[in-house]
Structure formats: C-alpha cells, structure tokens
Design a protein around this motif. Structure first.
Motif, PDB file in Angstrom:
ATOM      1  N   PRO A 215       0.625  -1.258  -0.253  1.00  0.00           N
ATOM      2  CA  PRO A 215      -0.234  -0.163  -0.080  1.00  0.00           C
ATOM      3  C   PRO A 215       1.015   1.624  -0.093  1.00  0.00           C
ATOM      4  O   PRO A 215       0.427   2.301  -0.884  1.00  0.00           O
ATOM      5  N   ARG A 216       2.003   1.528   0.867  1.00  0.00           N
ATOM      6  CA  ARG A 216       2.386   2.639   0.510  1.00  0.00           C
ATOM      7  C   ARG A 216       3.192   2.906  -0.276  1.00  0.00           C
ATOM      8  O   ARG A 216       3.334   3.815  -1.053  1.00  0.00           O
ATOM      9  N   ARG A 217       4.168   2.110  -0.593  1.00  0.00           N
ATOM     10  CA  ARG A 217       5.219   1.664  -1.705  1.00  0.00           C
ATOM     11  C   ARG A 217       3.932   2.319  -3.381  1.00  0.00           C
ATOM     12  O   ARG A 217       4.241   3.436  -3.839  1.00  0.00           O
ATOM     13  N   LEU A 218       3.407   1.342  -3.108  1.00  0.00           N
ATOM     14  CA  LEU A 218       2.000   1.764  -4.884  1.00  0.00           C
ATOM     15  C   LEU A 218       1.420   2.841  -4.521  1.00  0.00           C
ATOM     16  O   LEU A 218       1.697   4.032  -5.337  1.00  0.00           O
ATOM     17  N   LEU A 219       1.197   3.833  -3.016  1.00  0.00           N
ATOM     18  CA  LEU A 219       0.980   4.749  -3.174  1.00  0.00           C
ATOM     19  C   LEU A 219       1.609   5.938  -3.233  1.00  0.00           C
ATOM     20  O   LEU A 219       1.431   7.565  -4.360  1.00  0.00           O
ATOM     21  N   LEU A 222       1.852   6.110  -7.368  1.00  0.00           N
ATOM     22  CA  LEU A 222       0.874   7.470  -7.836  1.00  0.00           C
ATOM     23  C   LEU A 222       1.506   8.246  -7.540  1.00  0.00           C
ATOM     24  O   LEU A 222       1.733   8.972  -8.725  1.00  0.00           O
TER      25      LEU A 222
END
Lengths: 374, 374
Positions: A215-219, A222
């Motif tokens: 989650p944190r890496r993906l956001l 983004l």
C-alpha cells in the motif's frame, strides 16, 4: 439445514463452477461449495436467522457438462463482498481454490453490481481513443524493455516509440523499483521524453509506468507518477491485488491491467481478465495472444476480448490488448480476427528489428491502414 | 546468444520449476523460461552488456524427474526483485504462470536474501508465544464466524473464546468490511470484549482482525485497528498482495497469513505458504490440514510446516497453523504429528458443540496437556 426463503434476486450473484465428480455425489458437493464460499461453518450451528436466509450460499443449478464434470451454479449474497473487488474474489474462489476438483468459470451479477464495485472502466475503449486521438481505429502499444536497462536507455526507447506515433508505451511488467532504473527517476525521465516527442510531432502518446508494491509503496509511486505528469498506469492485479486495481481506477487516470500470475489459477481467463479486471476498473486488459509465446487458444482469446468489451451492466467497454510474441507480419491477421476495438501490443518484435524507428513507424501505419479498411 | 560470465552467487537466486516435456526439447524450453522470467525479449536484441551478463536468467540445472517431467533450475539476479515481495513473485512466476506445462516448486535464496526482503517474521514462533504467555507449549486459535453476523454476535463469541483462554482469535477470512459488521465498528467492539476478558482472567488472548482492500482502504483499516488497541492482524496475501504482507510486517504487530486463493496456483504450497509468506514477514501461516475439508496430503502439510519453521537465512520461524475442519478429537493426534511448534486452529467444530464455553475450555486444556507431554 432448513429450507431458506428465496433471495432477492437483485442482491444475489450467480457463481458458476466446473466440478469433477460422480453424479451420485454432485448434489452434496455443490452444497459443500455453497457453505465453503459463504458461512464457512456447519449450517446447523448458525443461530442467526438472517444469515441462514440471506447469507448462506445456495445451490441454484447443477447441469451435466460431460466427461465426469458438472456445472454448478451457486447463489451468493452480493452484500458479502462489501463492494470491494478483492473480497469479491475471496467470495468467488478464496477457499475453493484450495480444492483441486473445481474451476471457477463464470459470474453473473445483478444490474446493481456495476456501480456497487465502483462502475468499472472510467475511460474504456472510447476514453482511451479520445486521449490518444485514435478515434475510429485500432490502437498500438509497446513495452519498454529489458529490465536491468538504465533510465537513459529506457527513455531513449520511449522517445523513439513516441515519435513513431505509437499510442501507448508501457513499462515492461518486469520493471518495478530496482536499482538499475528506480521508479521515480525512470518515470520522470521517460514521461519527459514522451512529452518532448508529443510536442515535436503533435501526437498524444501515453506512457503507462508499472506500479508495484504494498500500500505505501504503491501510493508513493502514484504520487511520483502524478508529479511527473504521467497520464496512464499499468498494474498487475493478481500480484498487487484486485482491490488495488479497483482503488487506482478512481484516481482519474486510465489503467492497463497486466496478466502476471493470472494464469496459474483454475480460474477461467475470460472471467478473470475479461470480466473481473473490467469490473474492477481496468480500461485495457493485456492478455496472451494465440500463436505467440503462450498457449491460449484462438477461441479463448476471442471469448476474453468479448467479455472485456461487450455490453455489461452499462459498464464502459475495456480495450482488449493481445500481446506476447506478436510479430509484425501478423498485424492484418490479428486486426481481422479481433476487429477494430483492440490495441495490439508489440514489444520484442520491434526491439529485434534491424531498424527500430522504421519498424515502429511501420507498425503504426499498418494498424491505421488496416483500421480504415474495417 | 553470447555465453555470459558466471554471476556473483551472492546475488543470484535459484528458481526450480517442474516442467512437462520431451527430453529432446527440455534444454530449449529451459532457456525460454530463463528469458521469459528475466529480460522477456529476444536476447539477440539486447544491446546492454551488463543486462546480458547479470540480468538475463540462466539455466543452471536440468534433471529428469520421471514420468515426462524435468526439474529445471534457473538462476535469476536478486536485484530484479528490488527487494519487494510482490515483484519477487512476479519474477518467479509472473508470465510463466500463463504456461500450462510448468509448476513453480522451489526457491533458493542467497544468505543476503533474508534482510533484502525485510527480514521475515518480526515475532515468529517465540514472539507469538511470548505475547500470549504460551511459552513451551503448542498454541490454540479459533475464528469468528459466520459472515453476516452482527458486531454484537461476533463480540459475544470473542468474549467466550477469550475467557476460555484461546491464544489467538481471528476474524473469519470472509469478514471484510460489509454492512452487517463494518470493519471499524466490529474491530472496536471485539477488541474491547477481548480486553475485558483478558482483564478478568489475567489471560493474554490476541485478536487478529482481517485486513482487506486496496492501498487506501487497507491503511485506513490498519489505522482503525491500532486505534482500537488491536495487537495482531490477519491478511490473505494472494488476494491483497504479497507486497501488502511485506509492508504490514513492518508495522510492529504479529501477522497471520491466510491461504485464500493460494491453492489455485501451480505453485507448490510448501514454497508459497511456507517459504514465501515467511520471507514476506508472516509470523503464523494458516494452511489446510490433512484429513479435513481439504485435500492436502499429510506429507505436504509436514513439508509446509517445516518450510515455515526450519532454520533459513537466520529468519525467525513462522508458526504453522493447520486449519480447515479440525475436530476436537484430533487434537492429540495432530500435536503428535506437527510437534510442539504449532498452533491448532479450530473454528466450526467449536461452534457446533452443544456447549460452546466448555468445548473451548476443553480445546485449551487438552492442547496444554498434550504440549506438556511432548
């Protein structure tokens, strides 16, 4: 097990499994699947009346599918998904994936299923065409490869492809956040190069970087992509989660979905890649073309393409993107096979051409020419 | 294809596939897998020397596995994963999952692989024991069911289980964020009930809510769980992403990993659930026990348990958690089978007992008694 009342059909989804077994045992097996994919406990021990009436899965149909197999249709309450795409997959096949005797083959949703899961593709076929100025014709895509390349090498490739007028340039799905071309550095340099090419040619090539990670890496990716002016994204939903696809679809950028890890499942590709990826918001769905490096049959490819783009609950059509070892000589054949609502993805065959620039131009021109004939 | 130099063995991982095919074709097939899982383009078209030398996968071994199958070992550069667990899975099986002729059976990492992926379980077997005051004995777990229940019903169940002294109470993996018991409401009420029971009994029962959804939803649930005083979490990594497991493992709370959707893959369970879930940080790994509702063989269960807990790169051992239709009469048999480093998960069999309270107490006492004999 007391006989439950009939469900409200607007709130039930029909899940179809292909189950191996003897006719004498299929009814019991079907009931066991209905329990496993809903309350997951002995029905006799359920004390809540509403759960028995509205949540417990029920066997809606059993039909002989030949060769010792049956098609079993289970009705499951739509509310068990909470409208979340990952939980939908969990309800359809979470525990049953652990049983070797069944495959998940189809899902029928009530009309309210589309908005319940977020509304599907926000751009879809026509939105992607509009963004790329590709109205009325098939589209072109390619991939930046190989992994291990430097950012400068990948940006140079992107510039060549954009100047040739390819509609969508995506990261190879093997590009993540490695030291050889870290995400933020790579994406910034490539988008800048694509922007430069677009300004020179008046084109509208989109670059879709591959977003990966928890989650944190993906956001964070983004956010970095937005800052770089990126206008499209690639995600592999079976690795990052169908729920991640569903959330990203709400971010205002078109999304290409990649099939990595999707083939390992006993989960019919037309359902998974065509319907479920579309339901979760994929605007374009990449899949292994027939006759290339992969073994999907022509019928399966067409079924998948149709599932992605045919009318369904008012959702926008998702663009089918056949890929995986397509050679340039097959362009006309494949456009005739898939029709005009398609995006051909050619990667390796461009890279191994003696003259990359002219191969890319040839690709673009032949797709446009074939499209104007359809 | 030029012969590449030997890789630095500290930077290469060995990936083992079981491949169906003829002896006359296996070398070519093995080379194709090495390409597909690394550069994913024709090697002859790669212009970067370093990519050819360090990134292109290489065939390290081919051995006959009998019955028309071969074990093929491919060496892949560790750097291609960027240390991210989802990308590791992509490198191991992303595109190759789309080929029906092979299974992923094993992974050998160099010693630096452990820290590179975050260090594995932060609590592990001994950490979980310490948190629950279960030193030197096997552990007990149960699940809150069925989905569709109200928050009050689930909290009441949790209170009964906690008062009986069960070590870990987890959400059924079918509980997500549905209207019947929304996540924040449910988790707050259940944790409060477990806290109350712990204060009354002096016990240390952990409650592990099921975290689901895409990045923003998952992080919001994590935050809500923390605010409720939750001290453990459940996640299904094949639905939410192995990368999500890896990130959550760094949040300071022990993690149970659930096998939903994990069985659909041609991906050996001891590797996926035992090694990869552990590598990504699972402290406890739930899997289908033999002789229950699922078809895992005893050998496979033991191989999985051993993969989770045997010494590996200095990582903490993950606790094997057999589950799926375990009846109370099997407690002693299963503890003898798995040994002391195990947590038995019994859900439905408790719920269908005539007297839930005494069945839960019986479970706890018999595990403690059997453990003191091992």
């Amino acid at each position: 097990m007391p006989a439950p009342n009939p469900p409200n059909p607007m709130k039930t989804m029909q899940v179809v499994y292909r189950v191996a077994g003897a006719a004498s045992e299929i009814e019991a097996r079907a009931r066991a699947i209905a329990v496993e994919q809903s309350i997951e406990m002995p029905p006799g021990a359920v004390r809540n009346e509403r759960v028995m009436r509205e949540i417990l899965g029920r066997v809606e149909d059993i039909s002989d599918d030949g060769a010792g197999h049956f098609l079993v249709t289970i009705g499951l309450a739509l509310e068990t998904t909470g409208g979340e795409a990952g939980q939908l997959l969990n309800m359809l096949f979470g525990n049953s994936s652990l049983h070797p005797d069944l495959e998940l083959v189809d899902l029928v949703l009530p009309g309210e299923g589309g908005p319940y899961f977020g509304g599907g593709p926000r751009f879809g076929v026509e939105g992607l065409r509009r963004l790329c100025g590709a109205v009325g014709r098939p589209m072109t895509a390619t991939a930046l490869k190989p992994q291990g390349s430097t950012t400068a090498e990948l940006a140079r490739l992107a510039g060549i492809f954009a100047r040739a007028g390819i509609d969508v340039i995506k990261d190879d799905h093997g590009l993540a956040d490695q030291g050889s071309a870290p995400f933020a550095e790579r994406v910034g340099a490539i988008q800048a190069e694509v922007d430069r090419a677009n300004r020179e040619t008046g084109g509208r090539t989109l670059y879709a970087p591959s977003l990966t990670g928890g989650p944190r890496r993906l956001l964070a990716q983004l956010s970095a992509a937005r800052n770089a002016g990126v206008r499209a994204m690639l995600i592999a939903p079976m690795i990052s989660g169908l729920g991640a696809l569903q959330e990203l679809a709400g971010e205002g950028l078109p999304i290409l979905a990649h099939p990595a890890l999707a083939g390992s499942a006993r989960l019919a590709p037309p359902l998974l890649l065509g319907k479920l990826f579309r339901l979760a918001g994929a605007d374009a769905v990449i899949f292994p073309n027939h006759g290339g490096r992969f073994s999907f049959a022509p019928d399966q490819c067409l079924a998948l393409a149709e599932a992605a783009r045919r009318p369904w609950m008012g959702l926008a059509a998702a663009l089918p993107v056949p890929a995986g070892g397509i050679h340039l000589e097959r362009i006309e054949e494949l456009l005739a096979f898939y029709g005009r609502d398609v995006m051909l993805l050619i990667g390796g065959a461009l890279l191994e051409a003696p003259d990359l620039e002219s191969a890319a131009q040839d690709f673009v021109e032949r797709v446009a020419a074939a499209g104007s004939r359809t």
